[in-house]
Design a protein around this motif. Structure first.
Motif, mmCIF file in Angstrom:
data_model
loop_
_atom_site.group_PDB
_atom_site.id
_atom_site.type_symbol
_atom_site.label_atom_id
_atom_site.label_comp_id
_atom_site.label_asym_id
_atom_site.label_seq_id
_atom_site.Cartn_x
_atom_site.Cartn_y
_atom_site.Cartn_z
ATOM 1 N N PRO A 1 -124.548 -25.362 -1.851
ATOM 2 C CA PRO A 1 -124.992 -24.747 -3.111
ATOM 3 C C PRO A 1 -124.375 -23.383 -3.390
ATOM 4 C CG PRO A 1 -126.852 -25.755 -1.985
ATOM 5 C CD PRO A 1 -125.682 -25.850 -1.038
ATOM 6 N N ARG A 2 -124.232 -22.537 -2.367
ATOM 7 C CA ARG A 2 -123.753 -21.182 -2.609
ATOM 8 C C ARG A 2 -122.304 -21.141 -3.082
ATOM 9 N NH1 ARG A 2 -123.783 -22.043 2.851
ATOM 10 N NH2 ARG A 2 -121.837 -21.623 3.997
ATOM 11 N N LYS A 3 -121.557 -22.240 -2.897
ATOM 12 C CA LYS A 3 -120.155 -22.264 -3.299
ATOM 13 C C LYS A 3 -119.934 -23.008 -4.624
ATOM 14 C CE LYS A 3 -118.127 -21.831 1.317
ATOM 15 N NZ LYS A 3 -117.156 -22.406 2.281
ATOM 16 N N ARG A 4 -120.983 -23.434 -5.264
ATOM 17 C CA ARG A 4 -120.834 -24.243 -6.478
ATOM 18 C C ARG A 4 -120.893 -23.435 -7.762
ATOM 19 N NH1 ARG A 4 -123.161 -30.355 -5.778
ATOM 20 N NH2 ARG A 4 -122.468 -30.664 -3.631
ATOM 21 N N ARG A 5 -121.254 -22.178 -7.706
ATOM 22 C CA ARG A 5 -121.388 -21.336 -8.901
ATOM 23 C C ARG A 5 -122.322 -21.993 -9.917
ATOM 24 N NH1 ARG A 5 -116.198 -18.523 -11.254
ATOM 25 N NH2 ARG A 5 -117.917 -17.415 -12.239
ATOM 26 N N PHE B 1 -129.984 -9.411 -6.430
ATOM 27 C CA PHE B 1 -129.799 -10.254 -5.252
ATOM 28 C C PHE B 1 -128.697 -11.271 -5.507
ATOM 29 C CE2 PHE B 1 -130.659 -14.071 -2.767
ATOM 30 C CZ PHE B 1 -130.858 -13.554 -1.492
ATOM 31 N N ALA B 2 -128.753 -11.910 -6.684
ATOM 32 C CA ALA B 2 -127.713 -12.894 -7.031
ATOM 33 C C ALA B 2 -126.402 -12.209 -7.398
ATOM 34 C CB ALA B 2 -128.194 -13.758 -8.198
ATOM 35 N N HIS B 3 -126.489 -11.086 -8.066
ATOM 36 C CA HIS B 3 -125.279 -10.388 -8.512
ATOM 37 C C HIS B 3 -124.423 -9.952 -7.333
ATOM 38 C CE1 HIS B 3 -123.070 -6.772 -10.055
ATOM 39 N NE2 HIS B 3 -122.817 -7.621 -11.030
ATOM 40 N N ARG B 4 -125.064 -9.450 -6.280
ATOM 41 C CA ARG B 4 -124.306 -8.960 -5.112
ATOM 42 C C ARG B 4 -123.633 -10.104 -4.360
ATOM 43 N NH1 ARG B 4 -129.033 -5.971 -4.323
ATOM 44 N NH2 ARG B 4 -129.614 -7.341 -2.601
ATOM 45 N N ARG B 5 -124.191 -11.304 -4.455
ATOM 46 C CA ARG B 5 -123.655 -12.430 -3.702
ATOM 47 C C ARG B 5 -122.705 -13.306 -4.513
ATOM 48 N NH1 ARG B 5 -128.069 -10.618 -1.754
ATOM 49 N NH2 ARG B 5 -128.670 -10.860 0.448
ATOM 50 N N ALA B 6 -122.478 -12.937 -5.775
ATOM 51 C CA ALA B 6 -121.607 -13.739 -6.629
ATOM 52 C C ALA B 6 -120.159 -13.622 -6.173
ATOM 53 C CB ALA B 6 -121.733 -13.283 -8.081
ATOM 54 N N THR B 7 -119.457 -14.762 -6.177
ATOM 55 C CA THR B 7 -118.033 -14.740 -5.797
ATOM 56 C C THR B 7 -117.187 -14.074 -6.874
ATOM 57 O OG1 THR B 7 -117.773 -16.955 -6.760
ATOM 58 C CG2 THR B 7 -118.261 -16.825 -4.395
ATOM 59 N N ASN B 8 -117.659 -14.107 -8.097
ATOM 60 C CA ASN B 8 -116.959 -13.459 -9.204
ATOM 61 C C ASN B 8 -117.998 -12.723 -10.042
ATOM 62 O OD1 ASN B 8 -114.974 -12.728 -11.048
ATOM 63 N ND2 ASN B 8 -115.198 -14.632 -12.231
ATOM 64 N N PRO B 9 -118.496 -11.567 -9.551
ATOM 65 C CA PRO B 9 -119.629 -10.908 -10.196
ATOM 66 C C PRO B 9 -119.326 -10.454 -11.621
ATOM 67 C CG PRO B 9 -118.641 -9.469 -8.544
ATOM 68 C CD PRO B 9 -118.005 -10.813 -8.373
ATOM 69 N N LEU B 10 -120.374 -10.428 -12.433
ATOM 70 C CA LEU B 10 -120.239 -9.948 -13.798
ATOM 71 C C LEU B 10 -119.907 -8.461 -13.814
ATOM 72 C CD1 LEU B 10 -123.324 -11.550 -15.621
ATOM 73 C CD2 LEU B 10 -120.933 -12.172 -15.931
ATOM 74 N N PRO B 11 -119.070 -8.003 -14.750
ATOM 75 C CA PRO B 11 -118.852 -6.568 -14.906
ATOM 76 C C PRO B 11 -120.129 -5.882 -15.380
ATOM 77 C CG PRO B 11 -117.774 -7.786 -16.673
ATOM 78 C CD PRO B 11 -118.255 -8.800 -15.685
ATOM 79 N N ASP B 12 -120.204 -4.575 -15.195
ATOM 80 C CA ASP B 12 -121.436 -3.844 -15.494
ATOM 81 C C ASP B 12 -121.894 -4.016 -16.938
ATOM 82 O OD1 ASP B 12 -121.504 -2.973 -12.908
ATOM 83 O OD2 ASP B 12 -120.670 -0.993 -13.317
ATOM 84 N N ASN B 13 -120.952 -4.016 -17.890
ATOM 85 C CA ASN B 13 -121.357 -4.148 -19.293
ATOM 86 C C ASN B 13 -121.983 -5.514 -19.574
ATOM 87 O OD1 ASN B 13 -118.740 -5.348 -18.951
ATOM 88 N ND2 ASN B 13 -118.503 -5.376 -21.174
ATOM 89 N N GLU B 14 -121.515 -6.555 -18.856
ATOM 90 C CA GLU B 14 -122.104 -7.871 -19.013
ATOM 91 C C GLU B 14 -123.495 -7.933 -18.382
ATOM 92 O OE1 GLU B 14 -120.995 -11.084 -20.391
ATOM 93 O OE2 GLU B 14 -120.055 -9.503 -21.580
ATOM 94 N N GLY C 1 -125.635 -14.200 -11.348
ATOM 95 C CA GLY C 1 -124.772 -14.827 -10.356
ATOM 96 C C GLY C 1 -123.477 -15.342 -10.978
ATOM 97 N N ASN C 2 -123.319 -15.140 -12.305
ATOM 98 C CA ASN C 2 -122.127 -15.557 -13.048
ATOM 99 C C ASN C 2 -121.798 -17.024 -12.789
ATOM 100 O OD1 ASN C 2 -120.004 -15.278 -14.806
ATOM 101 N ND2 ASN C 2 -118.617 -14.317 -13.326
ATOM 102 N N PRO C 3 -122.736 -17.929 -13.084
ATOM 103 C CA PRO C 3 -122.516 -19.345 -12.781
ATOM 104 C C PRO C 3 -121.576 -20.006 -13.779
ATOM 105 C CG PRO C 3 -124.582 -19.084 -13.930
ATOM 106 C CD PRO C 3 -124.060 -17.684 -13.694
ATOM 107 N N ASP C 4 -121.016 -21.139 -13.369
ATOM 108 C CA ASP C 4 -120.228 -21.971 -14.276
ATOM 109 C C ASP C 4 -121.120 -22.905 -15.082
ATOM 110 O OD1 ASP C 4 -117.747 -20.950 -13.582
ATOM 111 O OD2 ASP C 4 -117.503 -22.351 -11.909
#
Length: 392
Positions: free
Chosen positions: A74-78, A100-113, A150-153
């Motif tokens: 699951p953690r690699k599926r975005r 918690f999710a933001h720090r663990r995201a493989t491609n985290p959202l930029p601050d403005n997002e 978590g910037n999911p797909d």
């Protein structure tokens, strides 16, 4: 962005065989009775269970393939997942739950997002609170925010409103609409509420006993009478796009434009211009303001049929219509498919279909037939998820 599903999985008595594709952003509703396999399916997409066979691809990236023994955790599926219960960490503040999710995201959202998500969900004033101090609607909004950071797909929502009372549902529905309209990602939304689906969904996948019975636009699927037992037989009807074209403040009504026809409903929202606040003749006309888009859910039980224009009745919406189909429902009712407009000019009608559910006796008494020109008398309509009694 896309999601491609072709799996088979045996879970107890459920034999899940699902095949469909979601090709664009927006909300796709997984709809069907309890036990039809909706939650099992999204658990497979999230990687919480491994199907017995088949493939799952998210954005052309294969996350599961039985043939190649591919099964990403699951953690690699975005994938963002929002459960029926918010499942926030009770010992963390809202801010820490979100990040918690933001720090663990493989491609985290930029601050403005990040700021945009917090603003969209209206949770900026909750950041210092703990979950125990939040209402049910607030917890679900925070849960949505955590999934989005978590910037999911793709976002999976498993009946996110089912544990809420009606007041809390009304609180969170506008945020789900904003999520649909502002975030460019596919959303799979599990629900058993036809009103939620009619208000939120762009597409529907109808499931029964582990099988996909139908897949398509919300406007097309909810107009199909053959699916009425699955989409809610008593609430069969149609969903139609419309625009808000004006308001009559003194009369307490709003004008809606729909496929060249005008409908009248009780006042939807405060006006946006001074012209709409005037009295006199201008007040009784639609406003020239830029119209906003909405959608109508017209239930079959709220539509009556007349062979001529009724005289001196309270119903405000009497629309010329042509009968396109008559479908028996059970032993005592008939679903009448109506195309807005009369075909007497010989032109092909391309306006939306609405449904009327009447007794078999009434259909026989009126001698209704396919191709007949009649009038649809609309008693009430769902707009923005609220029932509007149009003959009030």
């Amino acid at each position: 962005m896309s999601l491609k599903i072709d799996i088979r999985h045996q879970a107890g008595n459920l034999d899940l065989q699902a095949q469909f594709t979601v090709e664009q952003p927006g909300i796709t509703a997984l709809f069907g009775p309890s036990g039809s396999g909706k939650t099992t399916l999204i658990n497979a997409i999230a990687g919480l269970i491994q199907p017995d066979n088949g493939t799952i691809a998210i954005n052309d990236s294969t996350v599961f393939d039985k043939g190649t023994k591919t099964h990403l955790p699951p953690r690699k599926r975005r994938v963002g997942y929002v459960f029926q219960d918010a499942r926030l960490f009770p010992h963390l503040t809202v801010r820490k739950n979100l990040f918690f999710a933001h720090r663990r995201a493989t491609n985290p959202l930029p601050d403005n997002e990040v700021d945009a998500v917090i603003s969209m969900l209206g949770i900026g004033n909750l950041l210092s609170r703990r979950p125990a101090k939040l209402s049910g609607g607030e917890r679900q909004r925070v849960s949505l925010g955590r999934a989005l950071l978590g910037n999911p797909d793709i976002l999976l929502l498993d009946e996110p409103l089912s544990a809420l009372d009606q007041a809390r549902k009304e609180e969170i529905l506008p945020y789900l609409e904003a999520l649909r309209d502002q975030r460019r990602l596919p959303i799979l939304y599990v629900s058993h509420s036809i009103d939620e689906v009619a208000r939120l969904a762009d597409h529907i996948v109808v499931m029964e006993n582990g099988r996909v019975r139908a897949n398509g636009s919300v406007f097309d699927i909810l107009a199909r009478t053959d699916l009425a037992p699955l989409t809610g037989q008593f609430d069969a009807g149609a969903v139609i796009p419309a625009t808000v074209t004006g308001h009559d403040i003194a009369g307490g009504i709003t004008y809606l434009g729909c496929a060249g026809h005008q409908l009248i409903v009780p006042l939807l929202a405060p006006p946006a211009s001074k012209r709409e606040q005037r009295t006199g003749q201008d007040q009784a006309q639609p406003s020239p303001n830029t119209p906003r888009q909405t959608r109508l859910h017209i239930r079959a039980r709220d539509v009556m049929i007349a062979k001529s224009i009724p005289d001196a009745i309270s119903a405000n919406n009497v629309l010329p219509s042509t009968i396109m189909a008559l479908t028996p429902v059970g032993s005592g009712s008939v679903d009448v498919a109506l195309r807005l407009g009369h075909a007497s000019t010989g032109k092909t009608l391309t306006t939306p279909l609405i449904q009327a559910r009447i007794t078999t006796w009434s259909a026989q008494r009126l001698s209704l037939a396919v191709g007949q020109q009649v009038y649809a008398v609309i008693k009430s309509v769902m707009v923005d998820g609220k029932l509007r009694d149009t003959d009030a």
